[in-house]
Design a protein around this motif. Structure first.
Motif, PDB file in Angstrom:
ATOM      1  N   ASP A  68       0.831  -1.206   0.000  1.00  0.00           N
ATOM      2  CA  ASP A  68       0.000   0.000   0.000  1.00  0.00           C
ATOM      3  C   ASP A  68       0.865   1.255   0.000  1.00  0.00           C
ATOM      4  O   ASP A  68       0.556   2.224  -0.683  1.00  0.00           O
ATOM      5  CB  ASP A  68      -0.925   0.016   1.225  1.00  0.00           C
ATOM      6  N   VAL A  69       1.945   1.238   0.769  1.00  0.00           N
ATOM      7  CA  VAL A  69       2.855   2.393   0.806  1.00  0.00           C
ATOM      8  C   VAL A  69       3.439   2.632  -0.584  1.00  0.00           C
ATOM      9  O   VAL A  69       3.508   3.755  -1.077  1.00  0.00           O
ATOM     10  CB  VAL A  69       4.003   2.165   1.821  1.00  0.00           C
ATOM     11  N   MET A  70       3.840   1.551  -1.229  1.00  0.00           N
ATOM     12  CA  MET A  70       4.435   1.620  -2.566  1.00  0.00           C
ATOM     13  C   MET A  70       3.483   2.269  -3.565  1.00  0.00           C
ATOM     14  O   MET A  70       3.901   2.964  -4.485  1.00  0.00           O
ATOM     15  CB  MET A  70       4.760   0.193  -3.000  1.00  0.00           C
ATOM     16  N   CYS A  71       2.172   1.995  -3.400  1.00  0.00           N
ATOM     17  CA  CYS A  71       1.194   2.514  -4.355  1.00  0.00           C
ATOM     18  C   CYS A  71       0.731   3.915  -4.002  1.00  0.00           C
ATOM     19  O   CYS A  71      -0.054   4.511  -4.726  1.00  0.00           O
ATOM     20  CB  CYS A  71      -0.015   1.570  -4.431  1.00  0.00           C
ATOM     21  N   ASN A  72       1.218   4.456  -2.898  1.00  0.00           N
ATOM     22  CA  ASN A  72       0.829   5.804  -2.504  1.00  0.00           C
ATOM     23  C   ASN A  72       1.621   6.794  -3.352  1.00  0.00           C
ATOM     24  O   ASN A  72       2.840   6.777  -3.353  1.00  0.00           O
ATOM     25  CB  ASN A  72       1.159   5.985  -1.012  1.00  0.00           C
ATOM     26  N   PRO A  73       0.926   7.665  -4.092  1.00  0.00           N
ATOM     27  CA  PRO A  73       1.648   8.576  -4.983  1.00  0.00           C
ATOM     28  C   PRO A  73       2.567   9.549  -4.266  1.00  0.00           C
ATOM     29  O   PRO A  73       3.477  10.105  -4.867  1.00  0.00           O
ATOM     30  CB  PRO A  73       0.533   9.329  -5.707  1.00  0.00           C
ATOM     31  N   ARG A 109       6.863   5.149 -12.474  1.00  0.00           N
ATOM     32  CA  ARG A 109       6.397   5.130 -11.081  1.00  0.00           C
ATOM     33  C   ARG A 109       5.192   4.210 -10.938  1.00  0.00           C
ATOM     34  O   ARG A 109       5.041   3.490  -9.965  1.00  0.00           O
ATOM     35  CB  ARG A 109       6.074   6.571 -10.655  1.00  0.00           C
ATOM     36  N   GLN A 134       6.280   0.583 -10.972  1.00  0.00           N
ATOM     37  CA  GLN A 134       6.876   0.145  -9.702  1.00  0.00           C
ATOM     38  C   GLN A 134       5.794  -0.284  -8.722  1.00  0.00           C
ATOM     39  O   GLN A 134       5.869  -1.335  -8.099  1.00  0.00           O
ATOM     40  CB  GLN A 134       7.661   1.288  -9.058  1.00  0.00           C
ATOM     41  N   GLY A 135       4.776   0.576  -8.595  1.00  0.00           N
ATOM     42  CA  GLY A 135       3.689   0.280  -7.660  1.00  0.00           C
ATOM     43  C   GLY A 135       2.912  -0.953  -8.069  1.00  0.00           C
ATOM     44  O   GLY A 135       2.612  -1.826  -7.249  1.00  0.00           O
ATOM     45  N   MET A 136       2.592  -1.045  -9.370  1.00  0.00           N
ATOM     46  CA  MET A 136       1.772  -2.165  -9.828  1.00  0.00           C
ATOM     47  C   MET A 136       2.477  -3.490  -9.663  1.00  0.00           C
ATOM     48  O   MET A 136       1.874  -4.478  -9.272  1.00  0.00           O
ATOM     49  CB  MET A 136       1.392  -1.983 -11.300  1.00  0.00           C
ATOM     50  N   GLU A 196       4.661  -4.298  -7.485  1.00  0.00           N
ATOM     51  CA  GLU A 196       4.691  -4.634  -6.061  1.00  0.00           C
ATOM     52  C   GLU A 196       3.395  -5.350  -5.701  1.00  0.00           C
ATOM     53  O   GLU A 196       3.388  -6.376  -5.040  1.00  0.00           O
ATOM     54  CB  GLU A 196       4.828  -3.343  -5.247  1.00  0.00           C
ATOM     55  N   ARG A 197       2.278  -4.808  -6.175  1.00  0.00           N
ATOM     56  CA  ARG A 197       0.984  -5.393  -5.863  1.00  0.00           C
ATOM     57  C   ARG A 197       0.788  -6.742  -6.550  1.00  0.00           C
ATOM     58  O   ARG A 197       0.308  -7.690  -5.945  1.00  0.00           O
ATOM     59  CB  ARG A 197      -0.145  -4.431  -6.281  1.00  0.00           C
ATOM     60  N   ASN A 219      11.758  -2.381 -10.217  1.00  0.00           N
ATOM     61  CA  ASN A 219      11.399  -2.777  -8.861  1.00  0.00           C
ATOM     62  C   ASN A 219      11.701  -4.245  -8.597  1.00  0.00           C
ATOM     63  O   ASN A 219      11.810  -4.664  -7.450  1.00  0.00           O
ATOM     64  CB  ASN A 219       9.918  -2.466  -8.597  1.00  0.00           C
TER      65      ASN A 219
END
Lengths: 121, 161
Positions: A91-96, B45, B48-50, B52-53, B135
């Protein structure tokens, strides 16, 4: 003074445990070809503490240090603690507003960690 | 489904906005910040987030090829609702991912019309791939090539340290 030296000891314990983590993850391809779990289990026991490790696919390492005298914490409870940590980290990673690589400042993350620590004692 | 269209429209507006802002910049600034690099950075960016999920619940990858296959199947289908149609590699760090009906190009044409505009609409996705790989521990250079819409190829070159 006492508080500072206590913290330093933990930092040192976690630092040395990272070497064990590296050993375990580099061994994955060769001997433990089938076992590609994220949970690494008990890394090493010292006289006062037991250290557990977990590594994500994005190479983020989680280390949990538990007091040796706490014998009631079972393996599956440690596993679920790591899962919770991993979920909050995602969740932290997906926080912009979070820049990857920075120290985590999310209050939500901190409160999940604190709640887990209270539950474990 | 309407929700697929949501991202497609948003992406089109993002590209339009980035190019419009570029047009109003001073020439000296235009050299420093290009539209393609802005879009690529956005995709990075998000990638990276995707990743991770998406990799939260799967076991560790055996090797780079395993990782690329995950990208082509699971990652691509979650984001673009279909898998990559063809993955080729020289087994030395270069991979070519071919999508014969790339979701962000299908509305343009099914041939050569608007071909010169296509690269603008691929920058974000190149960043997406680069961010996802970064990532996972792989630095790469990702470029895209279109010769006949809506088919396109993404070339990934893994940087060895």
């Amino acid at each position: 003074d006492n508080v500072c030296s206590g913290e330093l000891k933990f930092h040192y314990t976690v630092h040395t445990s990272l070497d064990v983590v590296e050993e375990k993850i580099s061994g994955v391809g060769k001997a433990l070809a089938d076992q590609r779990e994220l949970y690494l289990g008990l890394l090493y026991p010292t006289e006062d503490y037991k250290v557990y490790g977990y590594v994500t696919n994005s190479k983020v390492k989680f280390v949990i240090v538990v007091d040796s005298s706490n014998t009631s914490l079972r393996d599956n409870e440690i596993r679920s603690m790591f899962r919770k940590l991993h979920n909050s980290f995602t969740d932290v990673m997906c926080n912009p507003f979070y820049n990857p690589g920075d120290p985590i400042q999310s209050k939500a993350f901190d409160s999940i960690v604190s709640t887990m620590m209270v539950q474990a004692c | 489904m309407a929700d697929d269209a949501l991202f497609e429209f948003l992406h089109m507006e993002i590209v339009a906005l980035v190019y419009k802002e570029q047009a109003t910049r001073e020439d000296i600034d235009k050299e420093r910040v290009t539209c393609v690099s802005t879009l690529d950075a956005m995709g990075f960016r998000v990638g990276q987030g995707m990743i991770e999920r998406f990799t939260k619940d799967c076991p560790t990858f055996k090797d780079d090829l395993d990782l690329m296959k995950f990208l082509c199947k699971d990652f691509w289908s979650t984001i673009f609702k279909k898998q990559i149609d063809n993955l080729r590699t020289n087994h030395q760090g270069t991979y070519v991912l071919q999508d014969n009906k790339f979701a962000l190009l299908t509305q343009f044409s099914s041939g050569k019309q608007y071909l010169e505009e296509a690269p603008k609409y691929l920058a974000f996705s190149c960043g997406l791939i680069r961010g996802a790989l970064s990532n996972l521990g792989l630095e790469s250079v990702v470029t895209a090539e279109v010769s006949l819409m809506p088919s396109c190829k993404f070339q990934v070159v893994i940087q060895k340290l």
